[in-house]
Design a protein around this motif. Structure first.
Motif, PDB file in Angstrom:
ATOM      1  N   TYR A  84      46.598  36.704  49.534  1.00  0.00           N
ATOM      2  CA  TYR A  84      45.457  35.799  49.620  1.00  0.00           C
ATOM      3  C   TYR A  84      45.843  34.443  50.201  1.00  0.00           C
ATOM      4  O   TYR A  84      45.496  33.394  49.669  1.00  0.00           O
ATOM      5  N   TYR A 117      37.590  53.302  45.275  1.00  0.00           N
ATOM      6  CA  TYR A 117      38.318  52.782  46.430  1.00  0.00           C
ATOM      7  C   TYR A 117      38.536  53.864  47.492  1.00  0.00           C
ATOM      8  O   TYR A 117      38.173  53.699  48.664  1.00  0.00           O
ATOM      9  N   ARG A 138      32.369  46.752  47.670  1.00  0.00           N
ATOM     10  CA  ARG A 138      33.671  47.297  48.056  1.00  0.00           C
ATOM     11  C   ARG A 138      34.681  47.136  46.925  1.00  0.00           C
ATOM     12  O   ARG A 138      34.609  46.195  46.128  1.00  0.00           O
ATOM     13  N   ILE A 150      39.039  47.341  45.997  1.00  0.00           N
ATOM     14  CA  ILE A 150      40.370  47.188  46.573  1.00  0.00           C
ATOM     15  C   ILE A 150      41.387  47.846  45.653  1.00  0.00           C
ATOM     16  O   ILE A 150      41.109  48.120  44.484  1.00  0.00           O
ATOM     17  N   ARG A 166      35.963  43.966  44.729  1.00  0.00           N
ATOM     18  CA  ARG A 166      36.218  42.698  45.409  1.00  0.00           C
ATOM     19  C   ARG A 166      35.516  41.560  44.683  1.00  0.00           C
ATOM     20  O   ARG A 166      36.044  40.437  44.613  1.00  0.00           O
ATOM     21  N   ARG A 200      37.243  38.266  43.245  1.00  0.00           N
ATOM     22  CA  ARG A 200      36.766  36.950  43.647  1.00  0.00           C
ATOM     23  C   ARG A 200      36.464  36.086  42.421  1.00  0.00           C
ATOM     24  O   ARG A 200      36.783  34.887  42.388  1.00  0.00           O
TER      25      ARG A 200
END
Length: 576
Positions: free
Chosen positions: A120, A383, A453, A455, A464, A468
Motif C-alpha cells: 500500500y 476471491y 471485490r 483480495i 477491499r 479500506r
C-alpha cells in the motif's frame, strides 16, 4: 521477574576455583538459589544476570541475562556490545531490490501487517502511521543487555552478538547471530550465519543457511545451506538448498532444490521446481521489476519468468516466459512455453488432482501454535470465484471478437480455441460449485456485507472495503499499535463465512435478476454439490491415471513376470 542479588565473597572464591573469571564480579547478579557449580571455566564481562539453575560452561558472556534452566556451553562469545533493538526496526527490501517496498520488521509482525506495508505504497499517510507504531515498538525493545530466556540450550556456538532469545530456544553450532530476536521455540543449527533477523515462534534455521535482513515467520524452515537476503517468510514456509533475494514469501512458500532462485516477487502457497529462476533486471533501469505469483502457483523444473509478470491463482508454469504476461484474471490455468511463446490453458488446473491435493494438505501441515498470521484455506471463496467469473467474461469476449479464430491473444499469452472452450466449461462448473458451497455456510447478516471485490492479503481473504476501513482507522488514529491492527483482521476472519455467504448471495441474485427464493437457494446449494462431485470425479480420474500401471515403468526391475512387477509398483506407491 526473577529477583537477582550480588555474589557473596565465598561464592566468588568458589567460582574462581572452578576456573571462572570476571571483568567485575560486582556487576554479576544471580538468583537467590545460585550455586557456584553452575559456572565452569567461563568469562563474565560487564553486567551479567544468571537465573535459577542456569549453567554457563566454557563460555564468554558479556552484558546478558540468562534465564532459568538454560545451558550456555562452549560459546565463543554471547555478548551485547552496545544498545540494540535486536533486529526490531530493520528495513527489509522485500519484492523490490531497490527498496521501493521496504518493510521494517518487528518481533510480533503478522503477514497481514507486512502485506499492507509492502503493497500500500499509494497510501503514504497510512504507512507513516504504521511507521510510528513500529518506532514505538523498537523503542520498547531497546536495551543494553542481551537476553536468553528460560530452558534454552546454546551449545557449540561461536559469536552471538546483540541477541534477544525467547524461551525453549535451541542453538547448536551456529557460527554467527548478530542483531537478532529469536522468539520462543526457535531452533538454530550448525554453521548458520544470520544478522538483522527476526525469527518467529517455532521457526527453524539450520545446516549452514545464511540469512541477512530477514523475517522468518512462525513454524518456517530454512535449511540445507539456503541463502536468504532482504526477504520475508510467513507461516509454514519451507525453503532448502536454493536462494531467495528480496521476496515476500507468504504462507506455505516452498522451495527444496539447489539452483532455484526466488527473487523480487510475491509468493504464497507456492512450490518451486528444481532450477526455477526469475530475472528482474532488464539492463535498463536496474533491478527495479517484480513478479507476483498469486496463491497456489507452481513452477515446473526449469521454469523461468522475466519480471514484471503476474500469474493467476493456482497457475502451473512450465518453460520460459519473457513477454511480461498478466494472467491474474484466469486462475487455475496452465502457462506453458511452446516455440518460444507463452501459451495459456485456462482453467486446466481445475481438472488436476495436484491442485486438489495441495488444497487439502495445507491445513494438515499447519504446525503453528500462536497462529499470528490469518490464513483462510477454503477452496471455494469469493476471491478466486470472482476471478473465475471475470475469466468467463474474458473468454466470451475473445470468442465474440473472432468466432472462427484458432488462436486468441490475451495479455501477452496465446490461447487455443479448444483450450478456451474447455476453460469455459471448467470455470462454469467451478463457479456453480463455489457459489453453492458459500451459500451453504454462514448466514445473512447486514453487519457482515461481503459485497464488492475481495483480495488475498498474504493468506487472508478479505473484502477491499474491509481493508479500506481498517486502513482508514489507522489514518484516523483509532488503531495505534500493531496488535490493534491485527485484531481488526482477526475480527473479519471470525465472521468470514458470513461475509462469503453475503457475497455469494449477491452474485447469485445478480445472475438470476432477482432476490433468490428459499427454493432457489436450496437448488443452488444442491447444484453446487453436484458440480463439486463432478469436478472431483475429474480430479479422481486424473489421480487414477497417475496411479495406473502405465506409470509403472521402471518398477520390478528384477521381476520375471507381470504380477510381481505390479506388486512392486503397488507396494512402493502405497496403492491397493
Amino acid at each position: 521477574m526473577t529477583p537477582f542479588r550480588t555474589l557473596t565473597a565465598e561464592q566468588i572464591a568458589s567460582l574462581e576455583a572452578l576456573g571462572n573469571t570476571a571483568e567485575d564480579w560486582s556487576q554479576v547478579r544471580v538468583s537467590e538459589d545460585f550455586q557456584p557449580f553452575q559456572l565452569q571455566q567461563s568469562r563474565l564481562e560487564g553486567e551479567v544476570r544468571i537465573g535459577s539453575e542456569a549453567r554457563i560452561i566454557h563460555s564468554r558472556v558479556r552484558n546478558c541475562q540468562i534465564g532459568e534452566g538454560s545451558l550456555i556451553e562452549d560459546v565463543t562469545a554471547l555478548e551485547c556490545r552496545h544498545r540494540s533493538s535486536f533486529g526490531n526496526g530493520v528495513g527489509v527490501a522485500t519484492m523490490n531490490e531497490c527498496g521501493g517496498r521496504t518493510v521494517r520488521i518487528f518481533d510480533t509482525m503478522s503477514a497481514q501487517m507486512a502485506y499492507v506495508m509492502a503493497l500500500y505504497r499509494h497510501r503514504p499517510q497510512t504507512l507513516a502511521a504504521l511507521e510510528r507504531m513500529i518506532d514505538r515498538r523498537v523503542e520498547e525493545r531497546q536495551s543494553e543487555i542481551g537476553r536468553v530466556g528460560r530452558n534454552c540450550r546454546i551449545v557449540g556456538a561461536r559469536f552471538l552478538r546483540e541477541v534477544c532469545i525467547g524461551d525453549e530456544v535451541r542453538i547448536d553450532g551456529a557460527s554467527l547471530l548478530e542483531n537478532a530476536t529469536l522468539c520462543d521455540g526457535v531452533e538454530i543449527g550448525v554453521d548458520v550465519k544470520a544478522c538483522d533477523l527476526i525469527a518467529a515462534e517455532g521457526a527453524r534455521i539450520g545446516n549452514g543457511s545464511t540469512v541477512e535482513r530477514c523475517f522468518v515467520g512462525e513454524s518456517c524452515i530454512l535449511d540445507k545451506g539456503f541463502t536468504a537476503a532482504e526477504s520475508l517468510f510467513f507461516a509454514n514456509s519451507h525453503c532448502e538448498n536454493g536462494e531467495a533475494a528480496s521476496i515476500f514469501a507468504g504462507p506455505y512458500t516452498v522451495s527444496h532444490h539447489k539452483s532455484s532462485l526466488l527473487i523480487a516477487g510475491m509468493f504464497s502457497f507456492f512450490n518451486a521446481g528444481s532450477g526455477s529462476n526469475q530475472s528482474n533486471h532488464l539492463f535498463k533501469s536496474g533491478a527495479v521489476h517484480q513478479s507476483v505469483h498469486l496463491r497456489g502457483c507452481k513452477f515446473a523444473s526449469g521454469a523461468y519468468i522475466m519480471s514484471p509478470a503476474l500469474e493467476g491463482a493456482f497457475t502451473m508454469v512450465m518453460g520460459h516466459h519473457s513477454y511480461h504476461h498478466d494472467t491474474s484474471a484466469l486462475p487455475y490455468s496452465y502457462l506453458i512455453e511452446k516455440e518460444g511463446r507463452s501459451h495459456l490453458m485456462p482453467g486446466a488446473n481445475l481438472a488436476s488432482y495436484g491442485a486438489v491435493r495441495d488444497i487439502e494438505k495445507w491445513p494438515a501441515r499447519d504446525h503453528r501454535k500462536l497462529k499470528r498470521d490469518v490464513i483462510d484455506f477454503d477452496e471455494y471463496n469469493p476471491y478466486v470465484t470472482q476471478a473465475m467469473l471475470d475469466a468467463v467474461n474474458i473468454l466470451h469476449t475473445l470468442q465474440e471478437q473472432d468466432p472462427d479464430a484458432e488462436v486468441y491473444t490475451y495479455n501477452k499469452t496465446l490461447i487455443r480455441a479448444a483450450s478456451l472452450q474447455r476453460g469455459l466449461k471448467l470455470y462454469n462448473k467451478a463457479i456453480v460449485a463455489a457459489l453453492g458451497s458459500m451459500l451453504d455456510r454462514g448466514e445473512s447478516n447486514p453487519r457482515h456485507n461481503g459485497a464488492g471485490r475481495w483480495i488475498d492479503a498474504a493468506g487472508q481473504y478479505i473484502t477491499r472495503q474491509a481493508m479500506r476501513e481498517i486502513l482508514d482507522a489507522v489514518d484516523r488514529g483509532e488503531l495505534t499499535d500493531p496488535t490493534a491492527v491485527d485484531n481488526r483482521f482477526r475480527i473479519f476472519d471470525v465472521h468470514y463465512d458470513d461475509y462469503a455467504h453475503s457475497w455469494a448471495l449477491q452474485v447469485y441474485a445478480s445472475l438470476l435478476g432477482h432476490t433468490p427464493t428459499v427454493g432457489e437457494l436450496n437448488d443452488a446449494i444442491q447444484a453446487g454439490r453436484n458440480a463439486h462431485a463432478a469436478l472431483r470425479e475429474m480430479t479422481d480420474a486424473d489421480r487414477r491415471r497417475d496411479c495406473s500401471l502405465d506409470m509403472a515403468v521402471g518398477y520390478g526391475l528384477d521381476c520375471d513376470n507381470e504380477e510381481d512387477r505390479r506388486r512392486d509398483y503397488f507396494a512402493v506407491r502405497g496403492l491397493k
